[in-house]
Design an enzyme around this catalytic site. Structure first.
Site, PDB file in Angstrom:
ATOM      1  CG  ASP A  72      -9.847 -28.065 -12.247  1.00  9.36           C
ATOM      2  OD1 ASP A  72     -10.044 -27.141 -13.063  1.00  9.36           O
ATOM      3  OD2 ASP A  72      -8.726 -28.342 -11.797  1.00  9.36           O
TER       4      ASP A  72
ATOM      5  N   GLY B  75       0.831  -1.187   0.000  1.00  7.38           N
ATOM      6  CA  GLY B  75       0.000   0.000   0.000  1.00  7.38           C
ATOM      7  C   GLY B  75       0.875   1.249   0.000  1.00  7.38           C
TER       8      GLY B  75
ATOM      9  CG  ASP C 145      -6.768 -27.290 -16.539  1.00 11.40           C
ATOM     10  OD1 ASP C 145      -7.676 -28.105 -16.749  1.00 11.40           O
ATOM     11  OD2 ASP C 145      -6.861 -26.354 -15.719  1.00 11.40           O
TER      12      ASP C 145
ATOM     13  CG  ASP D 151      -3.006  -8.519  -8.652  1.00  8.85           C
ATOM     14  OD1 ASP D 151      -3.622  -7.438  -8.627  1.00  8.85           O
ATOM     15  OD2 ASP D 151      -1.976  -8.727  -7.986  1.00  8.85           O
TER      16      ASP D 151
ATOM     17  CG  ASP E  46     -12.238 -25.376 -15.799  1.00  8.24           C
ATOM     18  OD1 ASP E  46     -11.103 -25.836 -15.570  1.00  8.24           O
ATOM     19  OD2 ASP E  46     -13.190 -25.534 -15.018  1.00  8.24           O
TER      20      ASP E  46
ATOM     21  CG  HIS F  78      -3.325  -7.167  -4.763  1.00  8.60           C
ATOM     22  ND1 HIS F  78      -2.294  -7.125  -5.682  1.00  8.60           N
ATOM     23  CD2 HIS F  78      -2.971  -6.315  -3.772  1.00  8.60           C
ATOM     24  CE1 HIS F  78      -1.374  -6.278  -5.267  1.00  8.60           C
ATOM     25  NE2 HIS F  78      -1.752  -5.768  -4.113  1.00  8.60           N
TER      26      HIS F  78
ATOM     27  CB  SER G 115       1.190  -5.415  -3.129  1.00 15.06           C
ATOM     28  OG  SER G 115       0.525  -4.257  -3.581  1.00 15.06           O
TER      29      SER G 115
END
Length: 570
Positions: free
Chosen positions: A309, A138, A305, A458, A302, A497, A223
């Site tokens: 799931d 932050g 892969d 994020d 989805d 994030h 961050s």
């Protein structure tokens, strides 16, 4: 890792700036720069452990004898079995440890406010020879509890409890707003100086307390803390043996904040109005709307892969167009309005100026956009026209008070000009941002190891930007295979994030650093788990795979078990 060279370099540039007198540096510099053999290190401070287990007395003595001019120190001893990490009510107790709190170079800024570089250093009685710097985040302005783990490694048992000496800093100012940007020195401290001073001082105090230097030094942050880790790898490349940079804010003052303003303007433009005609940002998308998008992303991406799931592991193969959700008529519960589709498309494509030039990376499509952490940043939950999205409460504050040169307190984020305002951020970006150095030559030559970790959902620092940086790094070091000798990147599907989202976001990246440095075991995978409280996939386990590989289903076995997956490049 030896601290001799960093301390001497630090002494030279500090004396050049005139910040610390030579007399202030000498006692701790001598303590930290003992000889290369055991006798030299022992001479740097008292024998350890202290006679008759007098740990509390040794703690008090350290604060009293450090003799740092322009630095205030205090110490308190925490007896074994009296406190748990973070003050928790349950769990294992911490060992006995000394907590040193310091204020380096207290002063009054040009704005008339008091400033100092604050730090907290915890020194366990049973030290394992390791030093860990916990990154902030932050606008900083607080001391992180050094009994806890890094914000990008929640699966790590308390490093202090394991025997690490642990430090954190407030980055040179007190308080979590960016109003400190009115003081030029505070801006420099927040960019890099406070971390340098804290690392050097902490290592010196460690040597003075234990009579020897740290054997290995580590940094971990997410961050803003990830940016701090990258800053160390570039400005002070021999301070740490390994660095974990989670969601690294490498372009925060020149790119990600521009994206935040872009996203706010696009979402606010389609938000419904209150009775006075003011827009209510949080209502641009309902939770049901975001769930529609998440489900559509899963339908599109989805299974790439090997199994459907609820997680998009093959991130590079994901192609999604929100237009598939556009209503053919009026807005309904099972579709999005044309305005919502357009806003999503613009946000995920990333900000641009009027000539179409990209100003920051776009966001990857991931089901985590329906999680509370994504909403908290982008839309908020305020039921009124007073927004509480973190784009406004945090990013716009940093933009106006720190990232603009000169600062412009009270700047209206909805008035951001994407043609002219980015230029106002360039001067501070040159000092603060870390995206430009895509070689890390000195860090690699020092033997440093780097872990980049980023959540695919994020909403503020795009995982695409981290991938771009890693690809540039690899291009400068002969390709991925060669680069993986010192730097590896891990993408976390579903993670918002630094944590949260429908993700296996509980992992021990600090142990991964230790194993890489001290055992030579490079992390091909990092074992990850979903917390039992997670609504989507409680207790699910997955391997996090070193980029560009991803977790692919083997074809049999429980989709909740990491053993059913293998890291694959295709």
């Amino acid at each position: 890792m030896s601290t001799t060279r960093p301390l001497r370099q630090h002494a030279r540039h500090v004396l050049t700036r005139g910040a610390w007198p030579a007399a202030a540096l000498l006692p701790l510099a001598l303590a930290a720069c003992g000889g290369s053999d055991g006798a030299g290190d022992a001479a740097a401070g008292p024998a350890w452990p202290p006679a008759h287990g007098a740990y509390a007395a040794a703690c008090t003595r350290l604060a009293a004898t450090a003799r740092l001019e322009n630095t205030m120190l205090s110490a308190r001893y925490v007896a074994a079995g009296t406190r748990r990490p973070g003050g928790a009510a349950t769990g294992d107790f911490l060992p006995g440890h000394c907590v040193v709190t310091g204020s380096i170079n207290p002063r009054v800024g040009v704005d008339g406010k008091p400033y100092a570089i604050g730090f907290e250093l915890s020194l366990p009685d049973d030290w394992n020879g390791r030093f860990l710097f916990l990154g902030g985040g932050g606008n900083d302005g607080i001391l992180r509890d050094t009994s806890l783990s890094s914000s990008i490694s929640g699966g790590t048992p308390s490093p202090l409890g394991q025997g690490f000496a642990v430090v954190s800093t407030d980055a040179g100012h007190s308080g979590t707003t960016a109003s400190f940007g009115a003081d030029p020195q505070a801006r420099i401290d927040h960019a890099y100086n406070s971390y340098d001073r804290t690392a050097v001082t902490a290592k010196s105090l460690i040597a003075a307390h234990y009579g020897r230097k740290p054997e290995h030094s580590y940094f971990s942050g997410c961050s803003g803390g990830g940016r701090q880790g990258m800053m160390f790898s570039q400005r002070f490349p021999d301070y740490f043996d390994a660095i974990t940079a989670g969601a690294p804010a490498m372009r925060v003052s020149s790119g990600a904040t521009v994206a935040a303003m872009w996203n706010v303007s696009r979402f606010n433009a389609i938000a419904p109005r209150d009775e006075s005609g003011a827009r209510i940002l949080s209502k641009a998308f309902s939770n049901a709307d975001l769930n529609l998008v998440a489900e559509a992303v899963k339908s599109s991406c989805d299974a790439a892969d090997g199994v459907a799931d609820g997680m998009v592991n093959n991130t590079q193969a994901c192609r999604f167009d929100p237009a598939v959700l556009q209503c053919s008529g009026a807005k309904a519960a099972d579709c999005l309005s044309a305005e919502q589709v357009d806003a999503l498309g613009q946000v995920f494509a990333g900000p641009r100026n009027s000539e179409g030039q990209a100003l920051y990376a776009g966001q990857p499509w991931d089901p985590g956009l329906a999680a509370p952490g994504w909403r908290a940043w982008t839309l908020g939950s305020s039921p009124t026209a007073t927004p509480d999205a973190r784009y406004i409460t945090l990013m716009a504050d940093a933009l106006a008070n720190e990232f603009f040169t000169p600062p412009q307190p009270g700047f209206d984020p909805l008035g951001f000009n994407f043609d002219t305002d980015p230029a106002r951020m360039a001067a501070y970006s040159a000092m603060y941002d870390t995206y430009a150095d895509d070689r890390l030559t000195a860090f690699r030559q020092h033997g440093g190891k780097l872990l980049l970790i980023h959540g695919m959902s994020d909403p503020i620092f795009s995982a695409n930007d981290t991938v771009d940086y890693y690809e540039r790094l690899a291009a400068n070091h002969g390709g991925i295979a060669s680069t993986q000798e010192f730097a590896r990147a891990f993408l976390v599907p579903g993670m918002n994030h630094c944590s949260g989202g429908p993700a296996t976001d509980n992992f021990d990246s600090i142990q991964a650093m230790v194993d890489w440095v001290e055992k030579g075991i490079a992390p091909d995978t990092i074992a990850a788990r979903a917390l039992p409280t997670q609504a989507d996939h409680p207790n699910r386990t997955r391997p996090l795979c070193a980029y560009p590989r991803f977790a692919r289903y083997k074809g049999s076995g429980s989709v909740e078990d990491a053993g059913s997956f293998v890291c694959s490049a295709e």
